[in-house]
Motif scaffolding. Structure first.
Motif, PDB file in Angstrom:
ATOM      1  N   VAL A 204      88.886  38.162  26.466  1.00 49.58           N
ATOM      2  CA  VAL A 204      88.414  36.809  26.795  1.00 49.58           C
ATOM      3  C   VAL A 204      89.493  35.777  26.442  1.00 49.58           C
ATOM      4  CG1 VAL A 204      86.699  35.043  26.227  1.00 49.58           C
ATOM      5  CG2 VAL A 204      85.974  37.419  26.533  1.00 49.58           C
TER       6      VAL A 204
ATOM      7  N   TYR B  14      91.496  33.281  28.944  1.00 45.58           N
ATOM      8  CA  TYR B  14      91.402  31.827  28.756  1.00 45.58           C
ATOM      9  C   TYR B  14      92.781  31.151  28.849  1.00 45.58           C
ATOM     10  CZ  TYR B  14      89.320  27.524  26.981  1.00 45.58           C
ATOM     11  OH  TYR B  14      88.867  26.233  26.851  1.00 45.58           O
TER      12      TYR B  14
ATOM     13  N   LYS C 215      83.427  29.131  27.853  1.00 48.87           N
ATOM     14  CA  LYS C 215      83.150  30.410  27.176  1.00 48.87           C
ATOM     15  C   LYS C 215      81.701  30.547  26.709  1.00 48.87           C
ATOM     16  CE  LYS C 215      86.402  29.911  24.062  1.00 48.87           C
ATOM     17  NZ  LYS C 215      87.173  28.717  24.411  1.00 48.87           N
TER      18      LYS C 215
ATOM     19  N   LYS D   1      82.261  34.068  30.591  1.00 50.70           N
ATOM     20  CA  LYS D   1      82.963  34.838  29.571  1.00 50.70           C
ATOM     21  C   LYS D   1      83.315  36.233  30.115  1.00 50.70           C
ATOM     22  CE  LYS D   1      82.690  35.334  24.578  1.00 50.70           C
ATOM     23  NZ  LYS D   1      81.869  35.488  23.403  1.00 50.70           N
TER      24      LYS D   1
END
Ligand code: GLU
Length: 256
Positions: free
Chosen positions: A49, A53, A60, A66
């Motif tokens: 994750v 990002y 998130k 997510k």
């Protein structure tokens, strides 16, 4: 025959505010290269994750977003590992699993065969939850339960969890300065298992409670778990490479 150690590292260790903490990831890979002289190593790693990002800033807090970040970030995470392992002439591989596997004998046997084949060829399997089709660890757990099952089912006696704290204390060390680190824990109390769970960083979903649950599960299956700092690897290095137990908590039998 070499013993197998399962090493689990969570998002709290692998990430910083910019995404992947590359210095810590490199130290981890260098350590695994040392460890591999005496052991087979299975790495359970989060960080998908956080990697995703860095490329796309989705919210998130929304589970599907997510999951999308994990899908974007997993190849980036693996590419980062691959480059660092290549430096040591070590091949690594990606293995994405989720909890229902451990209840399905046929699929579990396929997974066991694959892991055995990888280990006997000196490869480091890197396991993460398959976040696109499962959300247990993504929402609550940070791979702590997954790594406990991996330890039990893939022929290992020891799970090493590297985290943002240097062991398990008898009280909350962030609030109580007199809290004492416990080097050995033979049983995890019901109270500790039922305590409120708190995640340890922006990207992480675990916390001490999910780690205690993993420890409890392993103790009940006659396995051991060692909890130590992933920010500073000196305690886990002396424990596993020199048999010297400075800091870090050993759950289960009091021997190695
Ligand atoms: N499987 C997720 C990842 O790799 C876990 C996220 C987390 O809880 O740390 O990012």
């Amino acid at each position: 025959m070499k013993k197998t150690i399962v090493l689990k590292v969570g998002s709290a260790v692998l990430t910083n505010s910019n995404g992947l903490a590359l210095d810590r990831l490199k130290s981890l890979v260098d350590f695994i290269a040392q460890l591999k002289q005496n052991y087979h190593v299975i790495l359970v790693s989060s960080g998908a994750v956080a990697s995703g990002y860095t490329l796309l800033q989705l919210d998130k807090k929304v589970v599907a977003k997510k999951q999308a970040l994990a899908s974007i970030g997993q190849p980036l995470l693996m590419e980062t590992y691959r480059k660092h392992f290549e430096f040591h002439n070590i091949i690594c591989s990606q293995v994405l699993l989720e909890a229902t596997l451990f209840k399905d004998t046929i699929r579990l046997n396929y997974a066991k065969d694959t892991i055995n084949e990888l280990l006997s060829n000196n490869v480091v399997p890197i396991i993460n939850e398959n976040d696109v089709i499962a959300i247990e660890e993504l929402v609550f757990g940070d791979n702590d339960q997954l790594s406990a099952h991996v330890t039990l089912h893939f022929g290992s006696d020891l799970l090493v969890i590297l985290t943002d704290i240097d062991g398990y204390y008898d009280d909350n060390p962030h609030v109580k300065p007199n809290a004492k680190l416990q080097k050995y824990v033979q049983n995890v109390s019901e109270d500790a298992l039922n305590a409120l769970h708190t995640a340890n960083s922006e990207f992480a979903t675990g916390g001490i409670v999910t780690k205690l649950k993993a420890a409890d599960f392993l103790i009940k299956n006659n396995k051991q778990m060692f909890l130590a700092s992933g920010f500073n690897l000196s305690d886990v290095k002396s424990f596993l490479l020199e048999n010297i137990h400075n800091k870090g908590t050993l759950f289960g039998r009091n021997d190695l």
